[in-house]
Design a protein around this motif. Structure first.
Motif, PDB file in Angstrom:
ATOM      1  N   HIS A 243      -3.265   5.363  -1.371  1.00  0.00           N
ATOM      2  CA  HIS A 243      -4.146   4.188  -1.440  1.00  0.00           C
ATOM      3  C   HIS A 243      -4.856   4.063  -2.791  1.00  0.00           C
TER       4      HIS A 243
ATOM      5  N   GLU B 218       0.830  -1.197   0.000  1.00  0.00           N
ATOM      6  CA  GLU B 218       0.000   0.000   0.000  1.00  0.00           C
ATOM      7  C   GLU B 218       0.866   1.249   0.000  1.00  0.00           C
TER       8      GLU B 218
ATOM      9  N   ASP C 270      -3.430   0.053  -3.981  1.00  0.00           N
ATOM     10  CA  ASP C 270      -3.120  -0.977  -2.987  1.00  0.00           C
ATOM     11  C   ASP C 270      -3.577  -2.355  -3.468  1.00  0.00           C
TER      12      ASP C 270
ATOM     13  N   GLY D 179      -6.943  -0.805  -3.672  1.00  0.00           N
ATOM     14  CA  GLY D 179      -6.821   0.633  -3.883  1.00  0.00           C
ATOM     15  C   GLY D 179      -7.890   1.143  -4.838  1.00  0.00           C
TER      16      GLY D 179
END
Length: 259
Positions: free
Chosen positions: A145, A141, A148, A243
């Motif tokens: 974000h 991550e 991720d 993400g």
């Protein structure tokens, strides 16, 4: 009592130290052998097998303490080994008095010399190199974000570097956290692929459960076109959310989302 091949039962008593966490512990292995040297060799073989086929041991260094020779009849009754007394010093009594006369602890090294010259006993076995060679699942991550997701690599540094390169981040932008060691059945395929994003099948083999997640911000077609942003996975009780660059952009623009 020896069997027809002259073998008896030995209980190998071991300490271990985890190379990364410094966690300490003990364990025992029961083997059949003709003498202490053979018992030690069989214990090493068993540790090799466990290290190759499971993630029970991890990166540990193992030290041998005693090999308790015990008859089959007494083993069937139950033998207490590695009795511990906690205090300022951890004290072991490998074979405390328990009405099992005739059994004894045997050693590969000179006990008195070891006590006088601390640190002279070499490790009995090490799983550090075996563990390092295994392919593992990492969660990667970044602060934004946006991208991720999981990465398969041998170590956290490789996983982080793969994520940064593949997703266009600068060096040291990403963090990588170990999720688990890949199951034995996945190791050969990972060796051929090198560092990579795991398939759904690989995640399932690691015990993953894909959870239902349908964002209600009206941007799911865009997420589908970009191929990311909505997958949520639970592994070993922890939930990981992919993400979501689309949702992040909407939030940065002050547009309503389902968050």
């Amino acid at each position: 009592m020896a069997n027809e091949n002259g073998a008896v039962l030995f209980i190998g008593c071991f300490d271990f130290i985890h190379d990364e966490t410094d966690e300490e512990g003990t364990f025992q292995i029961v083997v059949e052998a003709r003498d202490v040297a053979e018992a030690a060799a069989r214990c090493r073989d068993r540790l090799d097998e466990i290290a190759r086929t499971t993630d029970i041991l991890g990166p540990v260094t193992v030290y041998d303490n005693a090999f308790v020779e015990v008859s089959r009849g007494k083993l069937a009754r139950g033998v207490l080994v590695n009795h511990q007394r906690l205090g300022d010093v951890l004290v072991y009594d490998y074979l405390p008095t328990q009405g099992l006369a005739g059994d004894e602890a045997r050693f590969l090294h000179d006990v008195e010399t070891n006590e006088e010259e601390s640190g002279t006993v070499p490790p009995f076995w090490s799983g550090v190199d075996v563990y390092a060679s295994k392919w593992k699942l990492y969660w990667c991550e970044t602060d934004d974000h946006d991208e991720d997701w999981f990465v398969v690599a041998r170590n956290a540094d490789d996983a982080r570097a793969f994520h940064e390169d593949a997703e266009g981040y600068d060096e040291d932008d990403a963090r990588a956290e170990l999720v688990c060691v890949l199951p034995l059945a996945e190791q050969a395929a990972a060796e051929k692929q090198g560092d990579h994003w795991p398939s759904d099948e690989t995640l399932l083999a690691c015990g993953a459960e894909f959870l239902v997640n349908v964002p209600q911000d009206g941007a799911n077609e865009l997420r589908a076109a970009m191929g990311s942003g909505s997958r949520v996975v639970r592994i070993n009780g922890r939930v990981y959310g992919e993400g979501d660059i689309v949702g992040n952009v909407l939030r940065s623009q002050g547009r309503p989302t389902d968050a």
